[in-house]
Design an enzyme around this catalytic site. Structure first.
Site, PDB file in Angstrom:
ATOM      1  N   ASP A 114       0.616  -1.250   0.071  1.00 44.48           N
ATOM      2  CA  ASP A 114       0.099  -0.056   0.046  1.00 44.48           C
ATOM      3  C   ASP A 114       0.844   1.252  -0.093  1.00 44.48           C
ATOM      4  O   ASP A 114       2.003   1.332   0.270  1.00 44.48           O
ATOM      5  CB  ASP A 114      -0.976   0.221   1.319  1.00 44.48           C
ATOM      6  CG  ASP A 114      -1.730  -0.947   1.696  1.00 44.48           C
ATOM      7  OD1 ASP A 114      -1.934  -1.816   0.417  1.00 44.48           O
ATOM      8  OD2 ASP A 114      -2.179  -1.293   2.505  1.00 44.48           O
TER       9      ASP A 114
HETATM   10  N1  URA Z   1      -1.180  -5.796   4.171  1.00 46.88           N
HETATM   11  C1  URA Z   1      -1.654  -4.555   4.125  1.00 46.88           C
HETATM   12  O1  URA Z   1      -2.476  -4.245   4.819  1.00 46.88           O
HETATM   13  N2  URA Z   1      -0.921  -3.592   3.314  1.00 46.88           N
HETATM   14  C2  URA Z   1       0.151  -3.948   2.684  1.00 46.88           C
HETATM   15  O2  URA Z   1       0.993  -3.155   1.965  1.00 46.88           O
HETATM   16  C3  URA Z   1       0.626  -5.189   2.796  1.00 46.88           C
HETATM   17  C4  URA Z   1      -0.242  -6.381   3.538  1.00 46.88           C
END
Ligand code: URA
Length: 248
Positions: A114
């Site tokens: 993310d």
């Molecule tokens: N889980 C999440 O919530 N975000 C990420 O970027 C990776 C795994």
């Protein structure tokens, strides 16, 4: 019979690596600016064996050749950059050399982090490698350093390990995940799946909220301490072997 290394015409190789159109590449060659093993290459249609050692053997315009096709790299993804156009903000590809963004096959991320997650992100232009790493059959684990808003309740280790936790909106329970508790508001979680916002949603499912998320491991490969946020490094064959070590 074992398949030997691929061959490409020099003009196709360089143009696929983003050095310019076939015509522009021809001009580089005719200007004597491309050498292989110290010899100027005269013909832009000379066939070149595509091997990783080309970066040390071919010079283009006074600089070593960019990594040939089959490239794989690790990046320390900083916060605030995105892995896909679906999120607003600068893309991780902006952190690579400008010419690398014009490569064909293109470089893509192996899975995603993310915008608000930092840490180890792998990238490649090799579709087969990408699928091998993200395939559920490879069982490649990912470890996240999680900082929480509220203290852990105490049952998260068992709940995550059970293989029965359902996330809101999903129709299948999560596979077992391993939780190592570091303090009441900090833990390391290791997962083998890659569902959307998985780690944040896992903690939301136990009434908590993730305030910082950082991936420090993919398979057996750890983010090196000396790879600073925003930096990247090519993966060696040994690094790739570590990635594919299945472990949880
Ligand atoms: N889980 C999440 O919530 N975000 C990420 O970027 C990776 C795994």
């Amino acid at each position: 019979m074992a398949k030997g290394p691929a061959q490409l015409r020099l003009d196709r190789l360089l143009s696929n690596l983003g050095y310019g159109s076939r015509r522009e590449v021809q001009q580089l060659v005719w200007a004597g600016l491309v050498t292989l093993d110290g010899e100027v290459i005269e013909d832009s249609d000379q066939r070149i064996l595509i091997k990783p050692d080309l970066v040390t053997r071919m010079i283009v315009d006074d600089a070593p050749l960019d990594p040939p096709p089959g490239l794989a790299l690790m990046m320390h993804k900083p916060l605030g950059v995105t892995c896909s156009h679906k999120e607003l903000g600068p893309l991780v590809y902006k952190l690579l050399p400008e010419r690398w963004r014009r490569r064909d096959p293109a470089i893509s991320t192996i899975g995603r982090l993310d915008k608000d997650t930092s840490g180890l992100l792998l990238m490649t232009d090799d579709g087969a490698l990408l699928h091998k790493i993200i395939s559920p059959r490879s069982n490649v684990s990912k470890r996240y350093d999680v900082t929480l808003d509220r203290p852990l309740r105490g049952d998260e280790v068992e709940l995550f390990a059970a293989g029965s936790l359902m996330l809101e909106g999903d129709d299948k329970p999560l596979l077992p995940a391993h939780l190592d508790v570091a303090s009441d508001k900090r833990a390391f979680v290791t997962i083998t799946e890659g569902r959307y916002h998985q780690v944040r949603r896992m903690f939301a499912a136990v009434g908590n909220h993730v305030t910082a998320l950082h991936r420090d491991r993919v398979g057996g490969l750890a983010l090196p301490d000396d790879l600073k946020a925003g930096e990247y490094r090519l993966l060696s064959a040994a690094d790739l072997e570590k990635v594919l070590e299945a472990r949880i």
